[in-house]
Design an enzyme around this catalytic site. Structure first.
Site, PDB file in Angstrom:
ATOM      1  N   TYR A   1       0.820  -1.205   0.000  1.00  0.00           N
ATOM      2  CA  TYR A   1       0.000   0.000   0.000  1.00  0.00           C
ATOM      3  C   TYR A   1       0.859   1.262   0.000  1.00  0.00           C
ATOM      4  O   TYR A   1       1.794   1.398   0.789  1.00  0.00           O
ATOM      5  CB  TYR A   1      -0.936   0.034   1.211  1.00  0.00           C
ATOM      6  CG  TYR A   1      -1.761   1.316   1.244  1.00  0.00           C
ATOM      7  CD1 TYR A   1      -2.761   1.537   0.308  1.00  0.00           C
ATOM      8  CD2 TYR A   1      -1.502   2.321   2.180  1.00  0.00           C
ATOM      9  CE1 TYR A   1      -3.504   2.709   0.300  1.00  0.00           C
ATOM     10  CE2 TYR A   1      -2.233   3.493   2.180  1.00  0.00           C
ATOM     11  CZ  TYR A   1      -3.232   3.685   1.247  1.00  0.00           C
ATOM     12  OH  TYR A   1      -3.944   4.860   1.237  1.00  0.00           O
TER      13      TYR A   1
ATOM     14  N   GLY B   1      -6.595   4.873  -0.733  1.00  0.00           N
ATOM     15  CA  GLY B   1      -7.952   4.883  -0.205  1.00  0.00           C
ATOM     16  C   GLY B   1      -8.760   3.736  -0.770  1.00  0.00           C
ATOM     17  O   GLY B   1      -8.344   2.571  -0.743  1.00  0.00           O
TER      18      GLY B   1
END
Length: 516
Positions: free
Chosen positions: A56, A63
């Site tokens: 990530y 998001g």
């Protein structure tokens, strides 16, 4: 420009450093330890970026779009795009000191070595601060979760040489032009760096730190004005005795009572409440001043504890840990900061409320024990301070509205991925307004109480030496004393500036000693 230098290391920073950079234009330097930590964390990110597994913020979207794996040839574009798309603020410009605090606090976290940002990015952040370049940041755009996203994005945009910024001369120009004029090369963001520049609670924290400093001055100032009002109303200082406050041992209450007692030392006005119109006790706004101001002081102490913890923190997602792991987390949530921002707005409103009640008492001939109506020179021909109290009351009413908590609200965002937010930025913005209003409210009490004390002196009573010092300093600052009606607004503005700059506290401390 203040040439004081603040060194940014790996272990956080102090409130004094934040204020020095934000308000004092202090220079910023990276420590050798910070540069080493930055380089070490970047090695971890580069190694992860070379692997096929998605991580990530390094090789994924953001998001609700985090499920998409981003190929290496698109990652620089990904980092540029997150800055550009998130720089979506609207509304009035945020104050220069807030933006400088925000930038400095983001640099503090970057320098911790937990974000994976390259040393040259951190150095550019320091260079922009030192050049006096201030990105244009707008009022609206942060929900106080996943960081102060839009405000921080506008700052990151300036690092890229895009968007608008204010130069040291106060002129707003394209950021690229300002960077070039100061010999600063725009950054080219790599894996994770765009995200790392946006994902922090730095705006709300910077505003909290500055509010705490301002409120410390205002709480001490309010203790002084409360003492002046007690004196002008011929009240008793016996309620300030240390033994009374020792049996309800809240530290702030004891500190406020001690401040008031020291201001009133040597007064010839206190204790007359049994003479012409016997009173068993003074009104609550006078007698309970230490209890109300003291509770606010204790709240301020809690807020300072939270701020100090945040100043030692590294807020980012994901973070690079000391063992080389990169982990997602929720530390960007602004709840701890938002709660105390709201709490401070509540206690500031209550301090403003009790302050206004004392002012009203000074102006009412039925409750002021011998003072002229509205402290007027020739009541009826003159209105005196009648409308000054109206202004103060309007400010108090506004303070009550500003005391409604922002942190009790939450609104989902990012396709329900970010489904609970803190609204800490909003809490910080309204607290700034509350602090400004509180200074004005205290200034009106000061204006009324000093006039009342001078009128008491004309009646043959002797004020305390500290009270006389306050009166003399205020008059020396251009604020006039009793007399016929005149244009009042300039006097009130000058009294506000006097309080806000800490000059009231400075005026009495040579007599009282250092006040809490």
């Amino acid at each position: 420009m203040d040439m004081h230098t603040v060194v940014v290391g790996t272990s956080g920073t102090t409130a004094q450093d934040v204020i020095a950079v934000a308000r004092g234009n202090a220079r910023v330097e990276l420590s050798a330890a910070a540069v080493s930590a930055l380089a070490a964390a970047r090695e971890v990110i580069d190694a992860l970026a070379a692997k096929p597994e998605p991580v990530y913020g390094v090789s994924t979207g953001f998001g609700a779009l985090a499920s998409r794996h981003i190929s290496p040839d698109l990652r620089a574009r990904l980092q540029r795009n997150i800055v550009r798309s998130h720089a979506a603020g609207m509304g009035p410009r945020v104050e220069r000191e807030v933006v400088r605090a925000l930038m400095f606090l983001r640099l503090k976290t970057v320098a911790s070595g937990h974000t994976g940002v390259r040393p040259e990015i951190a150095q550019t952040m320091a260079d922009v601060l030192n050049a006096g370049i201030t990105p244009v940041v707008h009022e609206y755009g942060s929900l106080g979760c996943s960081g102060d996203l839009a405000p921080l994005s506008h700052c990151a945009l300036t690092l890229m040489g895009e968007g608008d910024a204010e130069g040291p001369d106060g002129t707003v120009r394209p950021a690229g032009e300002l960077l070039a004029a100061h010999g600063i090369t725009p950054v080219e963001l790599r894996e994770k760096e765009g995200l790392a520049l946006l994902n922090g609670t730095d705006g709300m924290l910077g505003m909290l730190v500055m509010a705490i400093a301002d409120l410390q001055n205002l709480y001490t100032s309010a203790d002084i004005t409360a003492a002046l009002s007690l004196e002008a109303l011929l009240g008793t200082d016996r309620v300030l005795a240390p033994e009374l406050h020792a049996i309800r041992p809240h530290p702030g209450q004891g500190a406020s009572a001690d401040n008031m007692l020291r201001v009133l030392a040597g007064s010839g006005l206190t204790g007359h409440h049994q003479d012409d119109a016997p009173r068993v006790q003074d009104a609550y706004s006078v007698r309970c001043a230490p209890q109300v101001a003291g509770a606010g002081r204790d709240t301020l102490a809690h807020a300072r504890l939270v701020a100090d913890r945040e100043l030692a923190a590294a807020v980012d997602n994901p973070v690079v840990l000391a063992d080389g792991r990169v982990e997602s987390n929720g530390n960007f949530h602004g709840a701890p900061v938002a709660y105390v921002l709201d709490f401070l707005a509540i206690v500031a409103a209550d301090l403003g409320s009790i302050t206004e009640r004392r002012t009203d008492r000074l102006l009412d001939k039925n409750r002021s024990h011998g003072l002229p109506p509205f402290l007027a020179d020739d009541a009826g021909v003159d209105s005196g301070l009648m409308i000054a109290q109206y202004t103060q009351a309007a400010l108090v009413s506004e303070m009550k509205r500003l005391a409604v908590p922002a942190s009790a609200d939450s609104i989902p965002s990012s396709a329900m991925q970010e489904d609970h937010v803190s609204m800490g930025w909003s809490a910080a913005r309204k607290l700034r307004t509350a602090v400004e209003n509180l200074a004005r409210i205290v200034a009106v009490e000061l204006y009324a109480a000093t006039r009342a004390i001078e009128l008491r002196a004309a009646q043959g009573l002797t004020p305390a030496p500290a009270s006389l010092a306050a009166v003399e300093a205020l008059r020396a600052a251009g604020v006039e004393g009793p007399g016929p009606d005149r244009f009042l607004s300039p006097d009130l503005a000058a009294a506000d500036a006097f309080v806000r700059a800490g000059k009231l506290v400075a005026a009495v401390e040579p007599v009282t000693g250092t006040l809490a």
